[in-house]
Write a protein that holds these residues in place. Sequence first.
Motif, PDB file in Angstrom:
ATOM      1  N   TYR A  58       0.784  -1.259  -0.062  1.00 59.90           N
ATOM      2  CA  TYR A  58      -0.021  -0.001   0.044  1.00 59.90           C
ATOM      3  C   TYR A  58       0.910   1.228   0.118  1.00 59.90           C
ATOM      4  O   TYR A  58       1.597   1.399   1.197  1.00 59.90           O
ATOM      5  N   LYS A  61       4.265   0.611   1.389  1.00 58.18           N
ATOM      6  CA  LYS A  61       4.512  -0.228   2.752  1.00 58.18           C
ATOM      7  C   LYS A  61       3.832  -1.595   2.543  1.00 58.18           C
ATOM      8  O   LYS A  61       2.896  -1.810   1.884  1.00 58.18           O
ATOM      9  N   PRO A  82      -1.698 -12.896  13.362  1.00 63.10           N
ATOM     10  CA  PRO A  82      -2.111 -11.991  14.213  1.00 63.10           C
ATOM     11  C   PRO A  82      -2.626 -10.406  13.173  1.00 63.10           C
ATOM     12  O   PRO A  82      -2.366 -10.551  12.139  1.00 63.10           O
ATOM     13  N   SER A  83      -3.242  -9.737  14.114  1.00 61.81           N
ATOM     14  CA  SER A  83      -3.802  -8.752  13.287  1.00 61.81           C
ATOM     15  C   SER A  83      -2.735  -7.979  12.631  1.00 61.81           C
ATOM     16  O   SER A  83      -1.860  -7.565  12.833  1.00 61.81           O
ATOM     17  N   THR A  88      -6.358 -10.051   5.381  1.00 62.89           N
ATOM     18  CA  THR A  88      -7.333  -9.690   4.349  1.00 62.89           C
ATOM     19  C   THR A  88      -7.128  -9.381   3.336  1.00 62.89           C
ATOM     20  O   THR A  88      -7.628  -9.236   2.135  1.00 62.89           O
ATOM     21  N   THR A  89      -5.658  -8.468   3.086  1.00 68.79           N
ATOM     22  CA  THR A  89      -5.132  -7.829   2.040  1.00 68.79           C
ATOM     23  C   THR A  89      -4.935  -9.152   0.861  1.00 68.79           C
ATOM     24  O   THR A  89      -5.189  -9.037  -0.282  1.00 68.79           O
ATOM     25  N   THR A 101      -8.614  -0.059  -3.864  1.00 72.55           N
ATOM     26  CA  THR A 101      -7.656   0.759  -3.155  1.00 72.55           C
ATOM     27  C   THR A 101      -6.626   1.209  -4.328  1.00 72.55           C
ATOM     28  O   THR A 101      -5.575   0.686  -4.816  1.00 72.55           O
ATOM     29  N   GLU A 217     -13.120 -13.285   8.231  1.00 72.51           N
ATOM     30  CA  GLU A 217     -13.835 -13.534   9.571  1.00 72.51           C
ATOM     31  C   GLU A 217     -15.389 -13.416   9.529  1.00 72.51           C
ATOM     32  O   GLU A 217     -16.038 -12.534  10.337  1.00 72.51           O
ATOM     33  N   HIS A 248      -9.746 -15.534  13.136  1.00 66.60           N
ATOM     34  CA  HIS A 248      -8.966 -15.157  14.607  1.00 66.60           C
ATOM     35  C   HIS A 248      -9.081 -16.136  15.394  1.00 66.60           C
ATOM     36  O   HIS A 248      -8.297 -16.262  16.343  1.00 66.60           O
TER      37      HIS A 248
HETATM   38  N1  LIG Z   1      -6.626   0.370   2.355  1.00 68.06           N
HETATM   39  C1  LIG Z   1      -5.305   0.454   3.100  1.00 68.06           C
HETATM   40  N2  LIG Z   1      -4.370   1.335   2.809  1.00 68.06           N
HETATM   41  C2  LIG Z   1      -3.211   1.354   3.436  1.00 68.06           C
HETATM   42  N3  LIG Z   1      -2.728   0.333   4.173  1.00 68.06           N
HETATM   43  C3  LIG Z   1      -3.587  -0.731   4.224  1.00 68.06           C
HETATM   44  C4  LIG Z   1      -4.641  -1.052   3.776  1.00 68.06           C
HETATM   45  N4  LIG Z   1      -5.415  -1.791   4.254  1.00 68.06           N
HETATM   46  C5  LIG Z   1      -4.585  -2.703   5.003  1.00 68.06           C
HETATM   47  N5  LIG Z   1      -3.359  -1.957   5.026  1.00 68.06           N
HETATM   48  C6  LIG Z   1      -2.328  -2.256   5.992  1.00 68.06           C
HETATM   49  O1  LIG Z   1      -1.901  -3.768   5.334  1.00 68.06           O
HETATM   50  C7  LIG Z   1      -1.499  -4.478   6.500  1.00 68.06           C
HETATM   51  C8  LIG Z   1      -2.287  -5.597   6.357  1.00 68.06           C
HETATM   52  O2  LIG Z   1      -3.697  -5.338   6.763  1.00 68.06           O
HETATM   53  P1  LIG Z   1      -4.614  -6.388   6.835  1.00 68.06           P
HETATM   54  O3  LIG Z   1      -5.944  -5.650   6.756  1.00 68.06           O
HETATM   55  O4  LIG Z   1      -4.523  -7.464   5.247  1.00 68.06           O
HETATM   56  O5  LIG Z   1      -4.625  -7.153   8.100  1.00 68.06           O
HETATM   57  P2  LIG Z   1      -5.308  -8.274   8.661  1.00 68.06           P
HETATM   58  O6  LIG Z   1      -4.364  -9.500   8.722  1.00 68.06           O
HETATM   59  O7  LIG Z   1      -6.442  -8.788   7.825  1.00 68.06           O
HETATM   60  O8  LIG Z   1      -5.586  -7.948   9.979  1.00 68.06           O
HETATM   61  P3  LIG Z   1      -7.033  -8.028  10.797  1.00 68.06           P
HETATM   62  O9  LIG Z   1      -6.597  -9.425  11.352  1.00 68.06           O
HETATM   63  O10 LIG Z   1      -6.754  -7.185  11.908  1.00 68.06           O
HETATM   64  O11 LIG Z   1      -8.061  -7.815  10.088  1.00 68.06           O
HETATM   65  C9  LIG Z   1      -1.781  -3.503   7.685  1.00 68.06           C
HETATM   66  O12 LIG Z   1      -0.555  -2.863   8.215  1.00 68.06           O
HETATM   67  C10 LIG Z   1      -2.627  -2.534   7.319  1.00 68.06           C
HETATM   68  O13 LIG Z   1      -2.151  -1.350   8.094  1.00 68.06           O
END
Ligand SMILES: Nc1ncnc2c1ncn2[C@@H]1O[C@H](COP(=O)(O)OP(=O)(O)OP(=O)(O)O)[C@@H](O)[C@H]1O
Lengths: 295, 336
Positions: A58, A61, A82-83, A88-89, A101, A217, A248
């Motif tokens: 993103y 990052k 972990p979170s 999700t990405t 996005t 989830e 989770h």
């Molecule tokens: N739309 C976005 N813009 C910028 N950064 C993002 C975006 N969506 C996710 N991120 C970043 O990408 C990383 C992974 O996010 P993601 O949502 O995939 O995590 P996750 O494993 O699904 O977490 P959770 O268990 O809390 O849902 C995180 O560091 C988040 O800050």
Amino acid sequence: MELLRTPPPIRRLPLPDPEPATEVMAPAGAGFSAARRSIGAPQFSIRRMEVDGVSISYGGKRAVRDVSLPIRQGEVLALIGPSGCGKTTLLRSLNRLTELTATARLEGSIRLDDVDVTLIEPTLLRRRVTMVFQQPNPFPMSVFDNVAYVLREQGSRRARRRTLEPAVHSALQRAGLFDEVKDNLRHPALKLSGGQQQRLCIARALAAEPEVLLLDEPCSALDPQSTQVIEDLIVKLRDDVAVVIVTHNLQQAYRIADHVAFMYLGDLVEYGGATALFGSPREQRTREYVSGAFG
Amino acid sequence: MEASISTAVAAGHSGAAAPPPPGKHGAAVEGSATWRLGDRIGLAICWGLGLLFCAIAVAVALYLFVQGITYLKPAMLTTPAASGFSQSESGGFSDALIGTLMVATLGIVLALPVGIAIAVWLVEYGRPAALARVAESTIEAIAGIPSIVLALFGTVIFSSSALAFLSRSNEGVVFGKSFFAAGAMLSLVALPLIVASVREGLNSIPRHVREASYAVGKTKAATTRRILLPACRPQVATGAVLGLGRIIGDTAIIVVLLGATQNFGPVEGAPFPLDYLRGVGTTLTNFVYEASPTGNLNQPQKAYAAAFVLLIMILILNAIVDLIHRRSRKVGTWSS
Ligand SMILES: Nc1ncnc2c1ncn2[C@@H]1O[C@H](COP(=O)(O)OP(=O)(O)OP(=O)(O)O)[C@@H](O)[C@H]1O
Ligand SMILES: [Mg+2]
């Protein structure tokens, strides 16, 4: 290559190259309170999607780093971690929702039946790979119309109720909701209970006749009873669709998944059969994460 | 003309001023006995001012009701104004009543689709970003412009020969005053309210609801058409009703762009609805002004009667907004 605008002629593959069924051995370690629901169910699994060296960032990052794994019909794949580790990405990249996005960049390739997903027209891809979200999000219309919306042409209302009825009913049946709502199909969907709403969302996702079903989830906003209903449902669905679920709840992953992928800070740390990954994790980080749930 | 200017200015501001956020003490009013003296005096002043405003509103409404019921005769609603020396000879205000309905319809028919389209574009697309920002501030600017200024601007536009078909023209000179002209400019008055309300509605829909629609293969257009706009139907209706209220209440544009004649002045030779729409006329607000002691007609009893009718119309509009919101609660909304 030209964009694929129509689905390939054969959508459900015959079983050309049966892969061995997932391990069904009893867990090695003690302390597993959860019973495996899926034991003995799938005989074969077919490789439908292939995630190959995928990195997603993103705006520079990194959220997902060099992940490769198969997604098979006939089994449930659970993504745990972990979170913020990128579950999700990764899930959203499978049906190209990440492209919504503006800052998201994807490297590597994701293939659906050996066709790169970027070559499939997105709306078509998203009918073959549908998704259910964390928050139940029925559309503000009747129960019937929620499902019918998926069956209708883009933006059209032309298809009559009568003609859509069989398909709507069957989707609701597959989602295990039909008996509860069959007398209230015209009621507003947002007045259903949370668990019913989520099953309606699953019915919606199934109405498109997908080949892969993504669940982010799906039970996190639900009570234990609704969770159980949905877990049973997911296990039943995996024979027809490849199921990928982010959760989770490690007990849940253990209960319903055949394969589990553990992610940590964007890396795929470990991928393996559910019993193996929970029973005897190979990686230290997996062991630490998993031991929290199965003390 | 001062009266109409000041009403226009007041109208321009009432929409922009949002209700103040609840104060940090709002939740703990029952504990006000323990407050510092200054805070307690402040609270008392707030209470006092609140009561004062309520009292003023009730007084205005009551006064208008009493006067209205006293002077309003059913015949006034069906007889057009006539020239006469006494109040009994000068007819009613049916032309003004129909004129109000006409400008309201015209204005809202123009403003609603445009307002919805702008709101959808700003919230759902927002591209090109620079243009979206310009559009946003333009709409804010329009909301702040007194309608008399819009009216002056309208005279320039609608007197141009390219728009001669919207009003009466005589030997190449375009009159520029008509229901079309007034309706078009009044739609600008309603536009910011509609845009703001629809934007609020769209923004209140969680992102995952849109994505749920994309995730079953729907396009953005289909999602907007079938999910998002139906979901913010209450806000669309609220915007429309607020806009209608503003249109009905405007005086400046009527005086400048509708001719403010006391009767319809249809254009001869044009086919039926067009002859009236291209012609001049008046509305209730203008009738109230003209009939009031400051106006040319000076028949205050009819001014009260007409004002009463206006008040009833506004109250009905408010009731409609209420009803729509109560309905929408029956459909439910998303958690979180
Ligand atoms: N739309 C976005 N813009 C910028 N950064 C993002 C975006 N969506 C996710 N991120 C970043 O990408 C990383 C992974 O996010 P993601 O949502 O995939 O995590 P996750 O494993 O699904 O977490 P959770 O268990 O809390 O849902 C995180 O560091 C988040 O800050
Ligand atoms: Mg997530």
